[in-house]
Design a protein around this motif. Structure first.
Motif, mmCIF file in Angstrom:
data_model
loop_
_atom_site.group_PDB
_atom_site.id
_atom_site.type_symbol
_atom_site.label_atom_id
_atom_site.label_comp_id
_atom_site.label_asym_id
_atom_site.label_seq_id
_atom_site.Cartn_x
_atom_site.Cartn_y
_atom_site.Cartn_z
ATOM 1 N N THR A 1 0.833 -1.200 0.000
ATOM 2 C CA THR A 1 0.000 0.000 0.000
ATOM 3 C C THR A 1 0.868 1.252 0.000
ATOM 4 O OG1 THR A 1 -1.770 -1.159 1.162
ATOM 5 C CG2 THR A 1 -1.806 1.227 1.266
ATOM 6 N N GLN B 1 1.554 3.728 -3.002
ATOM 7 C CA GLN B 1 0.944 4.986 -2.558
ATOM 8 C C GLN B 1 -0.521 5.096 -2.952
ATOM 9 O OE1 GLN B 1 3.413 8.250 -3.736
ATOM 10 N NE2 GLN B 1 5.116 7.567 -2.472
ATOM 11 N N ARG B 2 -1.221 3.991 -2.780
ATOM 12 C CA ARG B 2 -2.669 4.005 -2.999
ATOM 13 C C ARG B 2 -3.268 2.818 -2.254
ATOM 14 N NH1 ARG B 2 -4.613 0.616 -7.133
ATOM 15 N NH2 ARG B 2 -2.969 -0.519 -8.174
ATOM 16 N N PRO B 3 -4.542 2.920 -1.888
ATOM 17 C CA PRO B 3 -5.171 1.800 -1.179
ATOM 18 C C PRO B 3 -5.281 0.571 -2.079
ATOM 19 C CG PRO B 3 -6.698 3.663 -1.416
ATOM 20 C CD PRO B 3 -5.412 4.043 -2.062
ATOM 21 N N THR C 1 -1.888 3.450 7.554
ATOM 22 C CA THR C 1 -1.820 4.360 6.413
ATOM 23 C C THR C 1 -2.080 5.794 6.853
ATOM 24 O OG1 THR C 1 -2.543 2.582 4.951
ATOM 25 C CG2 THR C 1 -2.759 4.820 4.116
ATOM 26 N N ARG D 1 0.570 8.891 6.562
ATOM 27 C CA ARG D 1 0.260 10.186 5.935
ATOM 28 C C ARG D 1 0.597 11.342 6.869
ATOM 29 N NH1 ARG D 1 -5.052 7.851 3.496
ATOM 30 N NH2 ARG D 1 -4.262 7.168 1.477
ATOM 31 N N ASP E 1 -13.763 -0.372 -0.205
ATOM 32 C CA ASP E 1 -12.970 -0.955 0.880
ATOM 33 C C ASP E 1 -13.839 -1.862 1.750
ATOM 34 O OD1 ASP E 1 -10.859 0.619 -0.029
ATOM 35 O OD2 ASP E 1 -11.280 2.229 1.394
#
Length: 142
Positions: free
Chosen positions: A30, A34-36, A82, A86, A119
Protein backbone atom coordinates in the motif's frame (compact mmCIF):
# COMPACT_ATOMS: atom_id res chain seq x y z
CA UNK A 1 -15.73 -23.65 32.73
CA UNK A 2 -12.52 -21.59 33.19
CA UNK A 3 -10.49 -24.51 31.84
CA UNK A 4 -12.30 -24.25 28.48
CA UNK A 5 -12.08 -20.47 28.46
CA UNK A 6 -8.29 -20.30 28.58
CA UNK A 7 -7.69 -22.08 25.22
CA UNK A 8 -10.40 -19.95 23.63
CA UNK A 9 -8.83 -16.74 24.92
CA UNK A 10 -5.42 -17.88 23.71
CA UNK A 11 -6.91 -18.67 20.29
CA UNK A 12 -8.53 -15.22 20.13
CA UNK A 13 -5.25 -13.58 21.12
CA UNK A 14 -3.37 -15.60 18.49
CA UNK A 15 -5.90 -14.71 15.79
CA UNK A 16 -5.67 -11.03 16.73
CA UNK A 17 -1.87 -11.11 16.51
CA UNK A 18 -2.06 -12.82 13.12
CA UNK A 19 -4.53 -10.16 11.96
CA UNK A 20 -2.25 -7.34 13.11
CA UNK A 21 0.74 -8.95 11.43
CA UNK A 22 -1.24 -9.37 8.20
CA UNK A 23 -2.28 -5.70 8.36
CA UNK A 24 1.34 -4.62 8.79
CA UNK A 25 2.43 -6.73 5.81
CA UNK A 26 -0.54 -5.39 3.80
CA UNK A 27 0.70 -1.86 4.47
CA UNK A 28 3.97 -2.50 2.62
CA UNK A 29 2.53 -2.69 -0.92
CA UNK A 30 0.00 0.00 0.00
CA UNK A 31 2.79 2.43 0.89
CA UNK A 32 5.02 1.30 -1.99
CA UNK A 33 2.28 1.99 -4.54
CA UNK A 34 0.94 4.99 -2.56
CA UNK A 35 -2.67 4.00 -3.00
CA UNK A 36 -5.17 1.80 -1.18
CA UNK A 37 -5.27 -1.85 -2.20
CA UNK A 38 -8.63 -3.12 -0.91
CA UNK A 39 -8.56 -6.23 -3.11
CA UNK A 40 -5.76 -7.58 -0.92
CA UNK A 41 -8.46 -8.25 1.70
CA UNK A 42 -9.30 -11.39 -0.28
CA UNK A 43 -5.71 -12.65 -0.15
CA UNK A 44 -5.40 -11.71 3.52
CA UNK A 45 -8.67 -13.50 4.31
CA UNK A 46 -7.50 -16.69 2.63
CA UNK A 47 -4.09 -16.66 4.31
CA UNK A 48 -5.51 -15.88 7.74
CA UNK A 49 -8.13 -18.62 7.40
CA UNK A 50 -5.49 -21.17 6.44
CA UNK A 51 -3.21 -20.09 9.28
CA UNK A 52 -5.96 -20.11 11.89
CA UNK A 53 -7.41 -23.41 10.69
CA UNK A 54 -3.98 -25.01 10.57
CA UNK A 55 -2.31 -23.69 13.72
CA UNK A 56 -4.80 -22.00 16.05
CA UNK A 57 -8.09 -23.92 16.03
CA UNK A 58 -9.39 -26.90 14.06
CA UNK A 59 -11.84 -26.19 11.26
CA UNK A 60 -15.28 -25.20 12.47
CA UNK A 61 -17.35 -22.30 13.74
CA UNK A 62 -14.79 -20.98 16.17
CA UNK A 63 -12.02 -21.00 13.56
CA UNK A 64 -14.36 -19.31 11.08
CA UNK A 65 -15.27 -16.58 13.55
CA UNK A 66 -11.64 -16.01 14.47
CA UNK A 67 -10.59 -15.87 10.80
CA UNK A 68 -13.30 -13.36 9.93
CA UNK A 69 -12.41 -11.19 12.90
CA UNK A 70 -8.71 -11.33 12.08
CA UNK A 71 -9.43 -10.30 8.48
CA UNK A 72 -11.49 -7.29 9.57
CA UNK A 73 -8.82 -6.39 12.13
CA UNK A 74 -6.14 -6.52 9.42
CA UNK A 75 -8.20 -4.19 7.21
CA UNK A 76 -8.73 -1.70 10.03
CA UNK A 77 -5.08 -1.88 11.04
CA UNK A 78 -3.81 -1.18 7.53
CA UNK A 79 -6.10 1.87 7.39
CA UNK A 80 -4.79 3.11 10.76
CA UNK A 81 -1.17 2.58 9.71
CA UNK A 82 -1.82 4.36 6.41
CA UNK A 83 -3.32 7.33 8.27
CA UNK A 84 -0.26 7.42 10.54
CA UNK A 85 2.07 7.25 7.53
CA UNK A 86 0.26 10.19 5.93
CA UNK A 87 0.62 12.21 9.13
CA UNK A 88 4.28 11.28 9.37
CA UNK A 89 4.90 12.28 5.76
CA UNK A 90 3.03 15.56 6.07
CA UNK A 91 4.76 16.62 9.26
CA UNK A 92 8.23 15.26 8.52
CA UNK A 93 8.32 12.87 11.45
CA UNK A 94 8.84 9.16 11.91
CA UNK A 95 6.01 6.65 11.77
CA UNK A 96 6.34 5.69 15.44
CA UNK A 97 6.30 9.35 16.46
CA UNK A 98 3.15 9.86 14.39
CA UNK A 99 1.51 6.80 15.95
CA UNK A 100 2.32 7.98 19.48
CA UNK A 101 1.52 11.64 18.87
CA UNK A 102 -1.78 11.18 17.07
CA UNK A 103 -3.19 8.52 19.37
CA UNK A 104 -5.57 5.71 18.54
CA UNK A 105 -8.76 7.80 18.54
CA UNK A 106 -7.44 10.31 16.01
CA UNK A 107 -5.96 7.61 13.79
CA UNK A 108 -9.23 5.67 13.78
CA UNK A 109 -11.12 8.85 12.87
CA UNK A 110 -8.73 9.61 10.02
CA UNK A 111 -8.91 6.02 8.82
CA UNK A 112 -12.70 6.16 8.90
CA UNK A 113 -12.67 9.30 6.76
CA UNK A 114 -10.54 7.56 4.13
CA UNK A 115 -12.68 4.41 3.90
CA UNK A 116 -14.61 4.06 0.64
CA UNK A 117 -17.51 1.73 -0.12
CA UNK A 118 -15.19 -0.48 -2.17
CA UNK A 119 -12.97 -0.95 0.88
CA UNK A 120 -15.95 -2.17 2.89
CA UNK A 121 -17.11 -4.53 0.14
CA UNK A 122 -13.67 -6.11 -0.25
CA UNK A 123 -13.22 -6.40 3.52
CA UNK A 124 -16.57 -8.14 3.90
CA UNK A 125 -15.79 -10.40 0.93
CA UNK A 126 -12.41 -11.27 2.47
CA UNK A 127 -14.06 -12.02 5.82
CA UNK A 128 -16.69 -14.23 4.17
CA UNK A 129 -13.99 -16.05 2.23
CA UNK A 130 -12.10 -16.55 5.50
CA UNK A 131 -15.26 -17.95 7.12
CA UNK A 132 -15.78 -20.39 4.27
CA UNK A 133 -12.18 -21.63 4.28
CA UNK A 134 -11.76 -21.82 8.06
CA UNK A 135 -15.01 -23.70 8.56
CA UNK A 136 -14.14 -26.47 6.09
CA UNK A 137 -11.85 -29.35 6.89
CA UNK A 138 -8.74 -29.58 4.73
CA UNK A 139 -8.76 -32.25 2.05
CA UNK A 140 -6.90 -35.45 2.74
CA UNK A 141 -4.33 -36.26 0.08
CA UNK A 142 -3.38 -39.89 -0.45
Amino acid sequence: MPVRLIPLLFAAFSAAMLGLAAGAVWMLPTMALQRPLPALALVVGVLLALAIRGWVRPAGRVAATLAAGATVLAAVYVDVLTAAARIAGSMGMGLLDALRGAGLAMLLSLAQLAVRPTDIVFTLAGALLAVWIASRRPRKTS
